[in-house]
Design an enzyme around this catalytic site. Sequence first.
Site, PDB file in Angstrom:
ATOM      1  N   SER A 340       0.854  -1.192   0.000  1.00 52.08           N
ATOM      2  CA  SER A 340       0.000   0.000   0.000  1.00 52.08           C
ATOM      3  C   SER A 340       0.885   1.235   0.000  1.00 52.08           C
ATOM      4  CB  SER A 340      -0.895   0.002   1.245  1.00 52.08           C
ATOM      5  OG  SER A 340      -1.497   1.278   1.441  1.00 52.08           O
ATOM      6  N   TYR A 352      -1.558  -1.262  10.345  1.00 55.43           N
ATOM      7  CA  TYR A 352      -1.602  -1.388   8.887  1.00 55.43           C
ATOM      8  C   TYR A 352      -0.297  -0.896   8.286  1.00 55.43           C
ATOM      9  CZ  TYR A 352      -3.509  -1.026   4.141  1.00 55.43           C
ATOM     10  OH  TYR A 352      -3.745  -1.168   2.801  1.00 55.43           O
ATOM     11  N   LYS A 356       2.250  -3.342   6.043  1.00 49.71           N
ATOM     12  CA  LYS A 356       2.494  -3.030   4.638  1.00 49.71           C
ATOM     13  C   LYS A 356       3.942  -2.615   4.392  1.00 49.71           C
ATOM     14  CE  LYS A 356      -1.519  -4.157   3.266  1.00 49.71           C
ATOM     15  NZ  LYS A 356      -1.668  -5.385   2.444  1.00 49.71           N
TER      16      LYS A 356
END
Length: 453
Positions: A340, A352, A356
């Site tokens: 991402s 997150y 990532k």
Amino acid sequence: MKRKTAATIAAVAAGAVGVAFASGVAKRAAKRVLQEWNVRKRLAMRVDEPPFAHLAASQVGYAPSMPKQFSAPRQFQSFRVVRDGDGGDEFVGGGPARSVASGITGVVQTVWIGDFSALQGPGRYRIVADDGATSFPFDVRPDVFDGPVRAVQRWFFFQRAFTAVDAAHAEGPWVHPSDADKAPAGVRAGWHDAGDFSIYSASLNTAIFWLLETWSDFAPAGDDTNIPESGNRFPDLLDEARWGLSWLLSVQDAQGGFRNSTCQQRYGRYGTNTPDNVPPYANGEVGTLATARAVGNLAYASTVYRRYDAAFAERCLRAARAAVPFMRRQRRGRIVFISSVYGRESGGRAGYNVAKAAEISLAKALSRELAADSILVNSVAPGSLMFPGSSWERRQQADPQGIAAFVKSDLPLGRFGTPEEVAAVVAFLASDRASLVTGACWTVDGGQSRSNI
């Protein structure tokens, strides 16, 4: 007469259940009697109605601040949302917000959409159109999705292979003894296929990926869904994902490749297979696609579990690395991690960001290790994507002006990306045209990110 028949069936069922433990025949007879009783009950409750007799609202319900819409088989001029208890009006709306042409709904060629997003008060409601059409009751409340999400997550528990599903955790009659004795030597865990009870690499890896993505996006920390691991101070979602990952770890062969199934060699008719009546399972073949799927998920899992169970995370990473000899023998390989833009720069939740960013770092490290064997490793960093059912679509429906401002300030191309645009880059990286590309992180974001590297 109907009451007398029902009472007789119930009495026979009770008697049959009483002797079930003494005789397998009696147990099967009791089961048939109870099934007959349930069929009669359902038939008695049936109401025959023509298709599209009701307005279609979500039977799961709506959260207070989410977009709320319903569909109608006929155009309407106005509608009311009424309280299910006293029938009083809670919201009054006008005509359709839009119409949708449909070629799959028979005589109804156009579906009309009504919007009542402005209703945010908790309660139980029905929708009534000006032509008298009504919806079934539905709820609006903050916890409206808790039950369905719990049920979906527990579905994986009911499909668990090579273990018992006991009454304490089944919360109903859906129990069966362990079928671990039917597994090939060393094979454990996984989820049974719904039809033939084999375990397949393709479907299991897809499920694992989305469980890990759910964790990366939302981090549901609940430890109380009443699976055997509940209460261990570890999120139940990750406990369930571990069950699938454990099957992957158990079907890796000595050369590093992964098997494509743990399968039945013959099957009964669809719907007749149960954990206790199928024959023993056999190992499927080791395959390139099965190995590629496993490597991707195990590497992803290693980044997710590192924070909670470093030993298991390391085991997953070692297994992914152990597949390298298998890929080396092929003298060709392509590994693409989907990261991402928030793996490259700050944004989103901390967990997150960490997961990532770790994927990008792992892709870079593996690219150098595997380059001599013509195994190319890259990562892709998508930006904000819009597609039906996406979080961005929901946000746009809830706050069109806010999303328009976000697009203007953060998306230089003036629009969201699409999954197809990301897929095109992945397809390129997996092709021979990208034969000199390895160790790179490809940003696919329409200029959204601000990082210089």
